[in-house]
Design an enzyme around this catalytic site. Structure first.
Site, PDB file in Angstrom:
ATOM      1  N   LYS A  77       4.249  -1.190   5.417  1.00 50.24           N
ATOM      2  CA  LYS A  77       2.813  -0.864   5.443  1.00 50.24           C
ATOM      3  C   LYS A  77       2.252  -0.750   6.865  1.00 50.24           C
ATOM      4  O   LYS A  77       2.588  -1.529   7.747  1.00 50.24           O
ATOM      5  CB  LYS A  77       2.021  -1.926   4.677  1.00 50.24           C
ATOM      6  CG  LYS A  77       0.532  -1.600   4.588  1.00 50.24           C
ATOM      7  CD  LYS A  77      -0.181  -2.502   3.602  1.00 50.24           C
ATOM      8  CE  LYS A  77      -1.695  -2.408   3.699  1.00 50.24           C
ATOM      9  NZ  LYS A  77      -2.261  -1.073   3.486  1.00 50.24           N
ATOM     10  N   THR A  78       1.374   0.213   7.051  1.00 53.96           N
ATOM     11  CA  THR A  78       0.735   0.493   8.346  1.00 53.96           C
ATOM     12  C   THR A  78       0.258  -0.781   9.055  1.00 53.96           C
ATOM     13  O   THR A  78      -0.523  -1.555   8.496  1.00 53.96           O
ATOM     14  CB  THR A  78      -0.467   1.439   8.116  1.00 53.96           C
ATOM     15  OG1 THR A  78      -0.021   2.563   7.351  1.00 53.96           O
ATOM     16  CG2 THR A  78      -1.034   1.914   9.448  1.00 53.96           C
ATOM     17  N   CYS A 192      -6.618   8.318   9.503  1.00 59.15           N
ATOM     18  CA  CYS A 192      -7.318   7.059   9.750  1.00 59.15           C
ATOM     19  C   CYS A 192      -8.622   7.391  10.483  1.00 59.15           C
ATOM     20  O   CYS A 192      -8.768   8.496  11.010  1.00 59.15           O
ATOM     21  CB  CYS A 192      -6.446   6.146  10.601  1.00 59.15           C
ATOM     22  SG  CYS A 192      -6.085   6.807  12.224  1.00 59.15           S
ATOM     23  N   THR A 256      -4.582   9.654   0.449  1.00 55.16           N
ATOM     24  CA  THR A 256      -5.451   9.676  -0.729  1.00 55.16           C
ATOM     25  C   THR A 256      -6.551  10.743  -0.608  1.00 55.16           C
ATOM     26  O   THR A 256      -6.854  11.213   0.481  1.00 55.16           O
ATOM     27  CB  THR A 256      -6.119   8.301  -0.892  1.00 55.16           C
ATOM     28  OG1 THR A 256      -6.768   7.977   0.330  1.00 55.16           O
ATOM     29  CG2 THR A 256      -5.111   7.230  -1.226  1.00 55.16           C
ATOM     30  N   GLY A 313       2.235  12.140  -3.428  1.00 52.73           N
ATOM     31  CA  GLY A 313       1.023  12.307  -4.226  1.00 52.73           C
ATOM     32  C   GLY A 313       1.346  12.478  -5.704  1.00 52.73           C
ATOM     33  O   GLY A 313       1.853  13.510  -6.125  1.00 52.73           O
ATOM     34  N   ALA A 335       3.849   6.106  -4.204  1.00 56.69           N
ATOM     35  CA  ALA A 335       3.189   4.801  -4.033  1.00 56.69           C
ATOM     36  C   ALA A 335       2.738   4.276  -5.396  1.00 56.69           C
ATOM     37  O   ALA A 335       3.327   3.351  -5.947  1.00 56.69           O
ATOM     38  CB  ALA A 335       2.013   4.923  -3.066  1.00 56.69           C
TER      39      ALA A 335
HETATM   40  C1  LIG Z   1      -1.899   0.074  -2.483  1.00 54.36           C
HETATM   41  C2  LIG Z   1      -1.872   1.223  -1.523  1.00 54.36           C
HETATM   42  C3  LIG Z   1      -2.016   1.004  -0.162  1.00 54.36           C
HETATM   43  C4  LIG Z   1      -1.968   2.071   0.748  1.00 54.36           C
HETATM   44  N1  LIG Z   1      -2.038   1.832   2.096  1.00 54.36           N
HETATM   45  C5  LIG Z   1      -1.751   2.835   2.985  1.00 54.36           C
HETATM   46  C6  LIG Z   1      -1.563   2.554   4.373  1.00 54.36           C
HETATM   47  O1  LIG Z   1      -1.670   1.405   4.823  1.00 54.36           O
HETATM   48  N2  LIG Z   1      -1.262   3.600   5.196  1.00 54.36           N
HETATM   49  C7  LIG Z   1      -1.118   4.892   4.750  1.00 54.36           C
HETATM   50  O2  LIG Z   1      -0.819   5.790   5.538  1.00 54.36           O
HETATM   51  N3  LIG Z   1      -1.287   5.179   3.424  1.00 54.36           N
HETATM   52  C8  LIG Z   1      -1.574   4.185   2.550  1.00 54.36           C
HETATM   53  N4  LIG Z   1      -1.656   4.457   1.194  1.00 54.36           N
HETATM   54  C9  LIG Z   1      -1.551   5.868   0.727  1.00 54.36           C
HETATM   55  C10 LIG Z   1      -0.146   6.211   0.229  1.00 54.36           C
HETATM   56  O3  LIG Z   1       0.815   6.143   1.258  1.00 54.36           O
HETATM   57  C11 LIG Z   1      -0.088   7.623  -0.374  1.00 54.36           C
HETATM   58  O4  LIG Z   1      -0.344   8.580   0.624  1.00 54.36           O
HETATM   59  C12 LIG Z   1      -1.093   7.836  -1.511  1.00 54.36           C
HETATM   60  O5  LIG Z   1      -1.198   6.668  -2.289  1.00 54.36           O
HETATM   61  C13 LIG Z   1      -0.688   9.007  -2.417  1.00 54.36           C
HETATM   62  O6  LIG Z   1       0.530   8.736  -3.071  1.00 54.36           O
HETATM   63  P1  LIG Z   1       0.610   8.288  -4.634  1.00 54.36           P
HETATM   64  O7  LIG Z   1      -0.172   9.282  -5.430  1.00 54.36           O
HETATM   65  O8  LIG Z   1       2.067   8.241  -4.943  1.00 54.36           O
HETATM   66  O9  LIG Z   1      -0.017   6.924  -4.688  1.00 54.36           O
HETATM   67  C14 LIG Z   1      -1.770   3.399   0.271  1.00 54.36           C
HETATM   68  C15 LIG Z   1      -1.651   3.600  -1.118  1.00 54.36           C
HETATM   69  C16 LIG Z   1      -1.697   2.544  -2.015  1.00 54.36           C
HETATM   70  C17 LIG Z   1      -1.545   2.816  -3.485  1.00 54.36           C
END
Ligand SMILES: Cc1cc2nc3c(=O)[nH]c(=O)nc-3n(C[C@H](O)[C@H](O)[C@H](O)COP(=O)(O)O)c2cc1C
Length: 355
Positions: A77-78, A192, A256, A313, A335
């Site tokens: 995680k970032t 960000c 997102t 995504g 994710a």
């Molecule tokens: C619980 C959670 C925490 C996330 N935290 C970050 C983050 O810290 N840094 C980042 O670049 N993206 C973060 N994301 C975004 C995901 O990396 C991803 O781009 C986004 O959820 C779309 O993918 P998905 O549809 O498979 O969830 C987070 C997503 C989730 C679900």
């Protein structure tokens, strides 16, 4: 059928951090390594071009569990260069979306997690100090087996006095600290908050260019991935790729999609200032991730660029993995889908046609 999630939305971030992962990720049995490794990503051997993007893997324990369950490209995680607080609980809620989600919509949140699953997540990118996360990330890197690569994600923090130089310098420090852990790939989160005109750094193209150039200079040969948001406009995307896609080694799309999140009474669902809008992920954004991957592949060709593409995504099953590969993704990550299906990597290894 959704499984018990490895990140439990009913618990606080801290509780998940200390006691997670949960469900099948708490079982430390390792699925057997592959007989042969036939893929490569950014020059590194990879067993299956599939992983978990930055976010759900909060610390080394989560990354190690993902590796054990066959997610061969887990992203830690970032992190930031110093401690940063998490938004108050709740940080994850289910959202009801009819069809595909585009920007600017209002969605009703609940704790009713059902299929097709879309959620909102709102953490504010919390971080521990490097004194904690550097050894923790290094330990996770050592846990990787043959054909597995741990990726370290980071972002810069806005300086208190609004200085652009300090903002860029913080990205450079972050890149150095992440590289020191031994990760073989570094990812910078460009979706960000920005120190300047556009709200997200990736939409402030000159600034994003300055940031990635400074980071690349620091990293040398270590490959750099940039995480980006959905771009609606092809002209802006083309400009971004000319400026940023020509410097980095890979692009990870998408983060997102923003929406206004209310409860059943139409009130702000996530408590606190600045949390009326938050990012949505899962099934409802799959269309946007696929469209971005197609455009990134097409523009890479027409602009004569070389970046590799990480498709993200709404990937919840092997069929979605196949769609992303056909759209042009070199590797695919999930994710939300992985959080509620810890067997997803294994299912993709067994069922996907586009491996
Ligand atoms: C619980 C959670 C925490 C996330 N935290 C970050 C983050 O810290 N840094 C980042 O670049 N993206 C973060 N994301 C975004 C995901 O990396 C991803 O781009 C986004 O959820 C779309 O993918 P998905 O549809 O498979 O969830 C987070 C997503 C989730 C679900």
């Amino acid at each position: 059928m959704l499984s018990e999630p490895f990140y439990d939305p009913a618990r606080s971030y801290q509780d998940n951090f200390e006691h997670g992962p949960f469900g099948l990720f708490a079982d430390t049995r390792r699925i057997p390594p592959p007989d042969e490794i036939s893929h490569s990503f950014l020059g590194l051997p990879v067993a299956t071009p599939f992983g978990i993007p930055a976010g759900p893997l909060l610390n080394g324990k989560f990354v190690k569990a993902a590796l054990d369950k066959g997610f061969d490209l887990p992203v830690y995680k970032t992190v930031r260069t110093s401690r940063y607080p998490c938004h108050p609980w709740p940080n994850v809620l289910a959202v009801k979306v009819d069809g595909n989600l585009d920007t600017g919509r209002t969605l009703v949140a609940s704790e009713d997690y059902g299929e097709p699953l879309s959620i909102t997540n709102s953490f504010g990118v919390p971080s521990y100090d490097p004194e904690f996360w550097q050894p923790d990330m290094a330990d996770a890197v050592r846990h990787a087996g043959p054909g597995q690569v741990v990726i370290g994600s980071f972002q810069g923090t806005k300086s208190e006095n609004g200085s652009v130089e300090a903002y860029i310098a913080d990205f450079v420090t972050g890149a150095r600290l992440v590289k020191q852990t031994g990760v073989k790939i570094v990812e910078v989160n460009l979706s960000c908050p920005n120190e300047g005109p556009a709200n997200l750094l990736c939409f402030d193209i000159p600034r994003a260019r300055a940031v990635v150039e400074a980071i690349k200079n620091e990293l040398g040969e270590t490959p750099l991935l940039a995480k980006m948001a959905y771009f609606g406009d092809d002209e802006r995307l083309t400009e971004f790729l000319r400026e940023v896609g020509s410097v980095v080694d890979g692009l990870c799309a998408i983060n997102t999609v923003s929406a206004t999140i209310v409860d059943a009474h139409g009130q702000q669902a996530l408590p606190g200032e600045g949390r009326l809008n938050s990012g949505v992920c899962g099934a409802a954004i799959q269309w946007a991730g696929l469209a971005m991957v197609q455009r990134l592949a097409r523009l890479r060709e027409s602009l004569g660029l070389k970046y590799e593409i990480v498709g993200v995504g709404g990937v919840g099953d092997a069929a979605a993995f196949d769609s992303y590969r056909r759209a042009g993704a070199d590797v695919v990550m999930s994710a939300t889908g992985a959080m509620w299906n810890p067997r997803l990597a294994q299912q993709i290894k067994e069922q996907a046609h586009e491996l």
